[in-house]
Design a protein around this motif. Structure first.
Motif, PDB file in Angstrom:
ATOM      1  N   LYS A 195       5.377  -3.935  -6.577  1.00  0.00           N
ATOM      2  CA  LYS A 195       5.515  -2.519  -6.192  1.00  0.00           C
ATOM      3  C   LYS A 195       4.339  -2.061  -5.339  1.00  0.00           C
ATOM      4  CE  LYS A 195       8.551  -0.585  -9.736  1.00  0.00           C
ATOM      5  NZ  LYS A 195       9.494  -0.058  -8.713  1.00  0.00           N
ATOM      6  N   ALA A 196       3.131  -2.500  -5.668  1.00  0.00           N
ATOM      7  CA  ALA A 196       1.960  -2.018  -4.936  1.00  0.00           C
ATOM      8  C   ALA A 196       1.782  -2.731  -3.602  1.00  0.00           C
ATOM      9  CB  ALA A 196       0.707  -2.190  -5.790  1.00  0.00           C
TER      10      ALA A 196
ATOM     11  N   TYR B  68       2.849   2.886  -4.757  1.00  0.00           N
ATOM     12  CA  TYR B  68       1.650   2.917  -5.601  1.00  0.00           C
ATOM     13  C   TYR B  68       1.858   3.768  -6.847  1.00  0.00           C
ATOM     14  CZ  TYR B  68      -0.639   0.845  -1.564  1.00  0.00           C
ATOM     15  OH  TYR B  68      -0.982   0.003  -0.533  1.00  0.00           O
TER      16      TYR B  68
ATOM     17  N   VAL C 296       3.870  -4.884 -11.105  1.00  0.00           N
ATOM     18  CA  VAL C 296       2.805  -4.063 -10.508  1.00  0.00           C
ATOM     19  C   VAL C 296       2.444  -4.603  -9.127  1.00  0.00           C
ATOM     20  CG1 VAL C 296       0.398  -3.345 -10.733  1.00  0.00           C
ATOM     21  CG2 VAL C 296       1.893  -3.313 -12.727  1.00  0.00           C
ATOM     22  N   TYR C 297       2.309  -5.916  -9.034  1.00  0.00           N
ATOM     23  CA  TYR C 297       1.961  -6.538  -7.753  1.00  0.00           C
ATOM     24  C   TYR C 297       3.053  -6.297  -6.709  1.00  0.00           C
ATOM     25  CZ  TYR C 297       1.318 -10.279  -4.337  1.00  0.00           C
ATOM     26  OH  TYR C 297       1.190 -10.995  -3.172  1.00  0.00           O
TER      27      TYR C 297
ATOM     28  N   ALA D 111       3.776   1.605  -9.221  1.00  0.00           N
ATOM     29  CA  ALA D 111       2.900   0.547  -9.732  1.00  0.00           C
ATOM     30  C   ALA D 111       1.956   1.089 -10.798  1.00  0.00           C
ATOM     31  CB  ALA D 111       2.121  -0.077  -8.579  1.00  0.00           C
ATOM     32  N   CYS D 112       1.481   2.308 -10.610  1.00  0.00           N
ATOM     33  CA  CYS D 112       0.596   2.916 -11.608  1.00  0.00           C
ATOM     34  C   CYS D 112       1.354   3.195 -12.910  1.00  0.00           C
ATOM     35  CB  CYS D 112      -0.004   4.205 -11.062  1.00  0.00           C
ATOM     36  SG  CYS D 112      -1.223   3.947  -9.746  1.00  0.00           S
TER      37      CYS D 112
END
Length: 331
Positions: free
Chosen positions: A275-276, A282, A272-273, A285-286
């Motif tokens: 990708k965002a 985003y 997540v970190y 990441a979501c």
């Protein structure tokens, strides 16, 4: 002439019964007044008022939960897009595998280590046991990255253990080089999350009756059998509670994995970190965040199912063992 019985009262003039004393005009008994009131209307109004009061008290926490938790979570779900594409990526599958395996391994290690340490603190008298129990509560307030930094100072490439080895043997490098591997992440998570298992276990061990232990010992049971048949059944709910908490925390752990800098160890929070923040994706990441949340909620539901099914069985097993031991002792 009639005789007076012991107590000073004649049968002809018995002592008046309670509640039969003459009443003043206009004074009616409370029971009669209550029967004259419309009981159904008053009770229904009381129930309605109580239900309304409870509903009003529930409004502030529900509103705060919806504002600070449900609404951001709904935004994450709304912005997630491209599930099929994310699921086909090798990085996602590897991150999912690493997350589950590290979380399960850390949970098993924390359960074993926490059970042994809690058993020693609760049942083996030694100086400083109470102070050690207090330290566990303080340890829970430490940030996770602090444990990782401490392990780096001890087992890092330039840490104390490698420095002592090079000083003694004269070699250029030390033998301890595992903190940047999945084993280093496992060691850090087991070290950090073991107190989360010990705290409920110590509370459960404090409720174990000494009569059960004495009955088992009087029947010739040794310490391993007492632990297995008396103490362990009583500790199963606490083990389930602590283990489930550790499992969920390990699934969502970010600081330990980041500070260890383990090569090739990417978990779902790390993905997540990356990708965002690093890739600017985003929506992807979501998607990973939603998968992580669903996985955590599913594990919590499994924990609730296991606890509700085993909490009653463990206590009845231990009580039955103690009663059977007492019967054999009397025989």
């Amino acid at each position: 002439m009639r005789r007076v019985r012991a107590g000073g009262f004649s049968p002809a003039r018995p002592f008046p019964k309670p509640g039969l004393a003459p009443r003043a005009p206009g004074c009616e008994p409370v029971g009669r007044l209550r029967r004259e009131l419309p009981s159904g209307a008053s009770s229904n109004a009381g129930r309605a008022g109580y239900a309304l009061t409870r509903s009003l008290w529930a409004v502030p926490p529900v509103a705060a939960l919806a504002l600070f938790f449900l609404y951001p979570l709904a935004l994450v779900v709304k912005q997630s897009d491209g599930y099929a594409e994310i699921f086909r990526q090798t990085a996602f599958r590897e991150a999912l595998w690493n997350t589950v395996t590290i979380a399960v391994g850390a949970t098993v290690g924390a359960l074993v280590l926490g059970f042994v340490l809690a058993l020693v603190i609760a049942f083996v008298p030694f100086p400083g046991a109470k102070a050690l129990s207090r330290f566990i509560d303080i340890f829970l307030a430490f940030p996770s990255f602090l444990i990782t930094l401490a392990l780096l100072f001890v087992y890092g490439s330039r840490g104390m253990a490698n420095g002592l080895w090079t000083d003694v043997t004269g070699s250029a490098d030390g033998p301890f080089d595992f903190l940047h591997t999945p084993w280093g992440v496992l060691l850090a998570e087991i070290t950090y999350f073991t107190p989360l298992v010990m705290r409920p276990l110590l509370a459960a061990f404090s409720q174990v009756e000494t009569a059960q232990l004495e009955a088992a010992a009087s029947l010739g049971a040794r310490a391993p059998r007492i632990v297995r048949q008396v103490i362990l059944p009583e500790a199963l709910p606490a083990l389930a509670a602590g283990g489930s908490l550790v499992l969920v925390m390990c699934l969502n752990e970010f600081g330990i994995v980041l500070f260890t800098g383990a090569k090739g160890v990417t978990t779902l929070p790390m993905l997540v970190y990356s990708k965002a923040i690093l890739d600017g994706d985003y929506a992807g990441a979501c998607v990973v965040a939603v998968v992580n949340v669903v996985l955590s909620v599913a594990l919590y539901g499994l924990y609730r199912l296991l606890v509700s099914g085993k909490s009653g069985k463990s206590g009845s097993f231990a009580k039955g063992f103690a009663k059977g031991g007492a019967r054999r002792a009397r025989a």
